[in-house]
Design an enzyme around this catalytic site. Structure first.
Site, PDB file in Angstrom:
ATOM      1  N   TYR A  18       2.500  -3.420  -7.762  1.00 65.20           N
ATOM      2  CA  TYR A  18       1.322  -3.490  -6.893  1.00 65.20           C
ATOM      3  C   TYR A  18       0.060  -3.384  -7.744  1.00 65.20           C
ATOM      4  O   TYR A  18       0.065  -2.770  -8.817  1.00 65.20           O
ATOM      5  CB  TYR A  18       1.318  -2.345  -5.878  1.00 65.20           C
ATOM      6  CG  TYR A  18       2.214  -2.542  -4.694  1.00 65.20           C
ATOM      7  CD1 TYR A  18       1.731  -3.124  -3.517  1.00 65.20           C
ATOM      8  CD2 TYR A  18       3.546  -2.135  -4.721  1.00 65.20           C
ATOM      9  CE1 TYR A  18       2.549  -3.290  -2.415  1.00 65.20           C
ATOM     10  CE2 TYR A  18       4.374  -2.302  -3.623  1.00 65.20           C
ATOM     11  CZ  TYR A  18       3.862  -2.886  -2.466  1.00 65.20           C
ATOM     12  OH  TYR A  18       4.687  -3.054  -1.376  1.00 65.20           O
TER      13      TYR A  18
ATOM     14  N   ASP B 274       1.301  -3.164   4.916  1.00 67.16           N
ATOM     15  CA  ASP B 274       0.493  -2.703   6.046  1.00 67.16           C
ATOM     16  C   ASP B 274      -0.586  -3.710   6.420  1.00 67.16           C
ATOM     17  O   ASP B 274      -0.876  -4.648   5.670  1.00 67.16           O
ATOM     18  CB  ASP B 274      -0.182  -1.372   5.704  1.00 67.16           C
ATOM     19  CG  ASP B 274       0.812  -0.243   5.505  1.00 67.16           C
ATOM     20  OD1 ASP B 274       1.909  -0.315   6.077  1.00 67.16           O
ATOM     21  OD2 ASP B 274       0.485   0.709   4.776  1.00 67.16           O
TER      22      ASP B 274
END
Length: 250
Positions: free
Chosen positions: A110, A52
């Site tokens: 992540y 994003d």
């Protein structure tokens, strides 16, 4: 024709995410432009993770097909001379022409960074979420255990996701204190993640750390598959894609 893989790192601060968008500067768009100028071809890369806006990466993956005579391992050097300083190709190499970065078994890792101290640190203004209050890391670690394994994570997905299944497997979820600067890192590895899933997991763990939710609540929240039961979506700037490991591929 040959297929080349790129390992791509970037600071996502100045970009509207990975995926090409009309009238917006994106990581994918910058790569397409740089490779097309280099090869003289019309190149469209295929990325492994469509991060994003504001999200960073150390090791995202992209592939492209080319008839260029440039050796695959030299693309990293040539492209780094044509890309801005906040996008760097760490490695480039040949892969089988059947390889697709989103259609192979893999593990994605992540990392979310929180600066937890009285005042923020300017050096982390674009790469960490600042929180000045007390966080109970012991309770956050206890809550993290509930996320491990295979679950339906429908409640940890933002609206707009286009997926066939919301079932994912989390292999590890660590909460680390890294130094005296008050930096906390939440590192999670799974076989894939839904839209905003990691940021919602972080937001939920922060609710536990603040005392708003209890560790024992997390199993119930996951089982509910209800987005309203989970915590808020943590800001994008604290998130970084560390690496993608492909299984039984090369």
């Amino acid at each position: 024709m040959k297929r080349v893989m790129l390992i791509v790192s970037y600071d996502g601060t100045n970009y509207h995410g990975w995926q090409v968008q009309p009238s917006a500067v994106t990581i994918e768009g910058m790569l397409n432009e740089a490779i097309s100028r280099l090869t003289g071809e019309s190149i469209q890369v295929v990325g492994a993770s469509r991060t994003d806006a504001g999200v960073h990466a150390l090791g995202n993956v992209a592939v492209f097909d080319t008839e260029s005579r440039i050796p695959p391992e030299k693309f990293s050097y040539a492209l780094n001379q044509r890309l801005p300083d906040d996008i760097v190709i760490q490695e480039s190499f040949l892969v089988p022409d059947t390889f697709h970065p989103r259609h192979c078994d893999c593990r994605k890792t992540y990392e979310y960074t929180i600066v937890n101290r009285k005042f923020p640190l300017p050096e982390y203004r674009n790469t960490a979420y600042f929180y000045y209050g007390r966080l109970d890391l012991g309770k956050m670690r206890a809550a993290a255990e509930a996320f491990l394994g295979e679950h339906d994570f429908a409640g940890f997905c933002s609206a707009g996701a286009q997926v066939q299944s919301t079932v994912r497997t989390i292999y590890s979820l660590e909460i680390l204190e890294t130094d005296e600067e008050g930096k906390i890192q939440i590192r999670v590895q799974g076989n894939g993640f839904l839209y905003n899933m990691v940021r919602i997991i972080v937001g939920t763990l922060l609710e536990v750390g603040k005392g708003i939710a209890l560790p024992d609540d997390i199993g119930r929240v996951i089982a509910s598959c209800d987005r309203a039961q989970a915590g808020p979506t943590a800001p994008a700037k604290g998130l970084r894609l560390l690496r993608i490991e492909y299984l039984n591929t090369f």
